[in-house]
Structures are given as structure tokens and as C-alpha cells.
Design a protein around this motif. Structure first.
Motif, PDB file in Angstrom:
ATOM      1  N   GLN A  24     -19.409  -2.513 -10.181  1.00  9.79           N
ATOM      2  CA  GLN A  24     -18.549  -3.697 -10.205  1.00  9.79           C
ATOM      3  C   GLN A  24     -18.028  -4.017  -8.798  1.00  9.79           C
ATOM      4  OE1 GLN A  24     -15.011  -3.299 -12.618  1.00  9.79           O
ATOM      5  NE2 GLN A  24     -14.890  -5.506 -12.926  1.00  9.79           N
ATOM      6  N   LEU A  25     -17.604  -3.005  -8.084  1.00 13.29           N
ATOM      7  CA  LEU A  25     -17.132  -3.203  -6.717  1.00 13.29           C
ATOM      8  C   LEU A  25     -18.249  -3.756  -5.825  1.00 13.29           C
ATOM      9  CD1 LEU A  25     -15.014   0.026  -6.298  1.00 13.29           C
ATOM     10  CD2 LEU A  25     -14.130  -2.314  -6.198  1.00 13.29           C
ATOM     11  N   LEU A  26     -19.413  -3.158  -5.902  1.00 11.53           N
ATOM     12  CA  LEU A  26     -20.545  -3.609  -5.093  1.00 11.53           C
ATOM     13  C   LEU A  26     -20.904  -5.061  -5.409  1.00 11.53           C
ATOM     14  CD1 LEU A  26     -22.805  -0.424  -5.231  1.00 11.53           C
ATOM     15  CD2 LEU A  26     -21.571  -1.321  -3.236  1.00 11.53           C
ATOM     16  N   GLN A  27     -20.880  -5.404  -6.677  1.00  7.94           N
ATOM     17  CA  GLN A  27     -21.192  -6.776  -7.085  1.00  7.94           C
ATOM     18  C   GLN A  27     -20.153  -7.756  -6.536  1.00  7.94           C
ATOM     19  OE1 GLN A  27     -21.228  -7.405 -11.323  1.00  7.94           O
ATOM     20  NE2 GLN A  27     -22.226  -9.386 -11.129  1.00  7.94           N
ATOM     21  N   ARG A  28     -18.899  -7.412  -6.644  1.00  8.77           N
ATOM     22  CA  ARG A  28     -17.841  -8.306  -6.168  1.00  8.77           C
ATOM     23  C   ARG A  28     -17.897  -8.524  -4.664  1.00  8.77           C
ATOM     24  NH1 ARG A  28     -12.347  -7.688  -9.270  1.00  8.77           N
ATOM     25  NH2 ARG A  28     -13.077  -7.827 -11.405  1.00  8.77           N
ATOM     26  N   LEU A  29     -18.280  -7.491  -3.929  1.00 11.69           N
ATOM     27  CA  LEU A  29     -18.318  -7.580  -2.467  1.00 11.69           C
ATOM     28  C   LEU A  29     -19.487  -8.406  -1.962  1.00 11.69           C
ATOM     29  CD1 LEU A  29     -17.215  -3.928  -1.792  1.00 11.69           C
ATOM     30  CD2 LEU A  29     -15.899  -5.991  -1.249  1.00 11.69           C
ATOM     31  N   GLN A  30     -20.440  -8.725  -2.836  1.00 15.30           N
ATOM     32  CA  GLN A  30     -21.574  -9.554  -2.436  1.00 15.30           C
ATOM     33  C   GLN A  30     -21.140 -10.944  -1.983  1.00 15.30           C
ATOM     34  OE1 GLN A  30     -24.756  -8.496  -1.984  1.00 15.30           O
ATOM     35  NE2 GLN A  30     -23.851  -6.501  -2.468  1.00 15.30           N
ATOM     36  N   VAL A  31     -19.975 -11.392  -2.405  1.00 16.07           N
ATOM     37  CA  VAL A  31     -19.468 -12.698  -1.990  1.00 16.07           C
ATOM     38  C   VAL A  31     -19.296 -12.762  -0.469  1.00 16.07           C
ATOM     39  CG1 VAL A  31     -16.993 -12.232  -2.232  1.00 16.07           C
ATOM     40  CG2 VAL A  31     -17.862 -14.532  -2.629  1.00 16.07           C
ATOM     41  N   LEU A  32     -19.169 -11.610   0.176  1.00 17.41           N
ATOM     42  CA  LEU A  32     -19.016 -11.556   1.631  1.00 17.41           C
ATOM     43  C   LEU A  32     -20.370 -11.527   2.354  1.00 17.41           C
ATOM     44  CD1 LEU A  32     -16.056  -9.032   1.798  1.00 17.41           C
ATOM     45  CD2 LEU A  32     -15.977 -11.517   2.106  1.00 17.41           C
ATOM     46  N   SER A  33     -21.460 -11.624   1.611  1.00 18.48           N
ATOM     47  CA  SER A  33     -22.825 -11.629   2.169  1.00 18.48           C
ATOM     48  C   SER A  33     -23.037 -10.505   3.178  1.00 18.48           C
ATOM     49  CB  SER A  33     -23.125 -12.978   2.821  1.00 18.48           C
ATOM     50  OG  SER A  33     -22.951 -14.039   1.920  1.00 18.48           O
ATOM     51  N   PRO A  34     -22.793  -9.276   2.770  1.00 18.22           N
ATOM     52  CA  PRO A  34     -22.903  -8.166   3.728  1.00 18.22           C
ATOM     53  C   PRO A  34     -24.342  -7.874   4.130  1.00 18.22           C
ATOM     54  CG  PRO A  34     -22.533  -7.318   1.530  1.00 18.22           C
ATOM     55  CD  PRO A  34     -22.431  -8.814   1.431  1.00 18.22           C
TER      56      PRO A  34
END
Length: 101
Positions: free
Chosen positions: A17-27
Motif C-alpha cells: 500500500q505504501l509503495l503504491q501510494r508513493l507512485q504519485v511522486l513518479s520515483p
């Protein structure tokens, strides 16, 4: 470093869930390390709250201070804190400029 196979299923779901949410930052780089095992017995770990270390590299951090970068990360996961995520240590940076060494 813990891997999903080493974690209880709820911890794996939370990590995902954390990894998915952080995708918004286009890492361009995204490493999330569950360090909960280092905090056993800590009051914040009671009830299964987890401790994570995040290493994230994103162009979206350009021009932002360290504090502003951390705020961008926290904005993605704020509702998960302080439970089920008790602590999140953040290393947020921008990609190295091309042609520079």
C-alpha cells in the motif's frame, strides 16, 4: 533488509500500500525497508504498528528543501500514521544531473 516473504501478511499488504501510494511522486528509485524488527518492545510498535525506512528519488523534489520533500512524502501516507505506520525515516533526493560526476 526484510523481504515480503519475511513479513507477516498484514505487513506485506501495508508495504504494498505504501509503495503504491508513493507512485504519485513518479520515483525513479523507491526502496522501502521494514525496520519494525529493530523496534520490538518500543511503545510505538505496540499493537503491530510498523517502522519503515524510505529511500526515494524523484524529479518532483527539484527545487524543494528537505522539509518540503518530506511533506510531499507524508502527504501520500498521512492517513496511515501513527497507525499502522508508526515511523517513517525518509531519504528523499533528486536524480543526479546528467553529464555531471
Amino acid at each position: 533488509m526484510s523481504t515480503p516473504a519475511d513479513l507477516p501478511s498484514a505487513a506485506v499488504l501495508l508495504r504494498d500500500q505504501l509503495l503504491q501510494r508513493l507512485q504519485v511522486l513518479s520515483p525513479s528509485t523507491l526502496n522501502l525497508i521494514d525496520e519494525s524488527h529493530l523496534h520490538i518492545g518500543h511503545a510505538g510498535a505496540e499493537g503491530g504498528a510498523r517502522h519503515f525506512r524510505l529511500q526515494i528519488v524523484s524529479n518532483q523534489f527539484h527545487g524543494h528543501s528537505t522539509l518540503a520533500r518530506h511533506r510531499l512524502v507524508y502527504d501520500c501516507v498521512r492517513d496511515l500514521m501513527p497507525y499502522p505506520v508508526h515511523a517513517l525515516a525518509i531519504e528523499a533526493s533528486t536524480p543526479p544531473s546528467e553529464g555531471l560526476s
